[in-house]
Design an enzyme around this catalytic site. Structure first.
Site, PDB file in Angstrom:
ATOM      1  N   ASP A 143      -6.600  -3.434  11.106  1.00  0.00           N
ATOM      2  CA  ASP A 143      -5.216  -2.484  11.219  1.00  0.00           C
ATOM      3  C   ASP A 143      -4.817  -1.435  12.678  1.00  0.00           C
ATOM      4  OD1 ASP A 143      -3.390  -0.792  10.304  1.00  0.00           O
ATOM      5  OD2 ASP A 143      -3.851   0.456   9.450  1.00  0.00           O
ATOM      6  N   CYS A 192       0.282  -1.809  -0.100  1.00  0.00           N
ATOM      7  CA  CYS A 192       0.180   0.041   0.021  1.00  0.00           C
ATOM      8  C   CYS A 192       1.017   1.298  -0.406  1.00  0.00           C
ATOM      9  CB  CYS A 192      -0.920   0.008   1.462  1.00  0.00           C
ATOM     10  SG  CYS A 192      -2.467   0.722   1.130  1.00  0.00           S
TER      11      CYS A 192
HETATM   12  O1  LIG Z   1      -0.598   4.469   4.341  1.00  0.00           O
HETATM   13  C1  LIG Z   1      -1.183   5.795   4.668  1.00  0.00           C
HETATM   14  O2  LIG Z   1      -0.738   7.158   4.910  1.00  0.00           O
HETATM   15  C2  LIG Z   1      -2.644   6.223   4.780  1.00  0.00           C
HETATM   16  C3  LIG Z   1      -2.996   7.406   4.716  1.00  0.00           C
HETATM   17  C4  LIG Z   1      -5.094   6.818   5.684  1.00  0.00           C
HETATM   18  C5  LIG Z   1      -5.570   6.137   5.519  1.00  0.00           C
HETATM   19  C6  LIG Z   1      -4.898   4.924   5.268  1.00  0.00           C
HETATM   20  C7  LIG Z   1      -3.446   4.518   5.246  1.00  0.00           C
HETATM   21  N1  LIG Z   1      -2.716   3.486   5.071  1.00  0.00           N
HETATM   22  C8  LIG Z   1      -4.220   2.873   4.685  1.00  0.00           C
HETATM   23  C9  LIG Z   1      -3.006   1.099   4.369  1.00  0.00           C
HETATM   24  O3  LIG Z   1      -3.868   0.064   4.422  1.00  0.00           O
HETATM   25  C10 LIG Z   1      -1.536   0.664   5.640  1.00  0.00           C
HETATM   26  O4  LIG Z   1      -1.225  -0.035   4.440  1.00  0.00           O
HETATM   27  C11 LIG Z   1      -1.920   0.033   6.772  1.00  0.00           C
HETATM   28  O5  LIG Z   1      -2.973   1.035   7.465  1.00  0.00           O
HETATM   29  C12 LIG Z   1      -0.300  -0.475   7.215  1.00  0.00           C
HETATM   30  O6  LIG Z   1       0.281   0.462   7.179  1.00  0.00           O
HETATM   31  P1  LIG Z   1       1.822   0.211   8.352  1.00  0.00           P
HETATM   32  O7  LIG Z   1       1.077  -0.177   9.503  1.00  0.00           O
HETATM   33  O8  LIG Z   1       2.513   1.302   7.710  1.00  0.00           O
HETATM   34  O9  LIG Z   1       2.648  -1.467   7.297  1.00  0.00           O
END
Ligand SMILES: O=C(O)c1ccccc1NCC(=O)[C@H](O)[C@H](O)COP(=O)(O)O
Length: 209
Positions: free
Chosen positions: A130, A6
């Protein structure tokens, strides 16, 4: 297993990540995110992807007309609802976008948040779990308590997200049995700039899963 990376912003990185084995790429359509991309940027990535790779737009509390427009113009195959969208909102979106995968993200703060899965199950195709963060909606790098998830078996397919990295992915999957995994900051150099070495390392660790 589905593997979604993502926060893609650059066409070359998107293509390289798909070639490494990602089954889905995520595009952040939330303007406050450092990973935000415009529809034009999404188009530039999607046109380089093999059709078997899913293109998921990530939205938070976005009006349905705007989501629909992004789906059509950006060539998205799915939408991930990462805000406070109600089950009714998901149901209406499902009716207006029948061919599009609807993923509801649940940001887990306490064990009772798991109960929401049973409600959303009825109106979405897929769930995504999440980590909760008081200021950030996603991409936080925070992990969930995997132990709490050992018996999580919703009636829909689901992604495990939150702080996954090439270093902790096997530990996570030894405890939790999701249908898919979602990674963002754990395979990045900086927000929106993916580290292809880390992505390659992830796929090495995953082997044939
Ligand atoms: O990634 C962002 O900046 C974000 C901002 C607002 C809403 C959702 C967002 N990300 C969503 C995702 O699917 C991410 O992959 C997920 O939160 C996991 O993130 P991480 O902990 O960094 O792997």
């Amino acid at each position: 297993m589905r593997i979604k990376i993502c926060g893609i912003t650059q066409p070359q990185q998107g293509k390289a990540i798909a070639d490494l084995g990602a089954t889905a790429l995520g595009f952040i359509c939330v303007t406050t995110s450092p990973r935000y991309v415009t529809i034009k940027q999404i188009q530039a990535v999607v046109e380089k992807l093999p059709s078997k790779v899913d293109s998921i737009g990530v939205f938070a509390n976005t009006p349905p007309e705007k989501i629909k427009q992004a789906v059509v113009d950006g060539g998205l195959t799915g939408v991930q609802l990462h805000g406070d969208e109600s089950p009714e909102f998901c149901q209406q979106l499902r009716e207006s976008l029948p061919e599009v995968e609807i993923i509801k993200a649940l940001r887990i703060r306490t064990a009772t948040d798991f109960d929401k899965a049973a409600v959303y199950n009825l109106f979405v195709d897929t769930l995504l779990l999440d980590a909760y963060h008081p200021q950030q909606l996603g991409g936080t790098g925070k992990t969930l308590d995997w132990q709490l998830l050992q018996n999580f078996q919703p009636s829909r397919p689901w992604f495990l997200a939150g702080g996954l990295t090439p270093d902790n992915i096997l530990e996570a999957l030894s405890q939790v049995k999701p249908t898919g995994i979602d990674l963002s900051s754990g395979v990045e150099r900086a927000p929106g700039d993916k580290d292809l070495q880390k992505v390659a390392q992830l796929f090495e660790k995953l082997g044939n899963r």
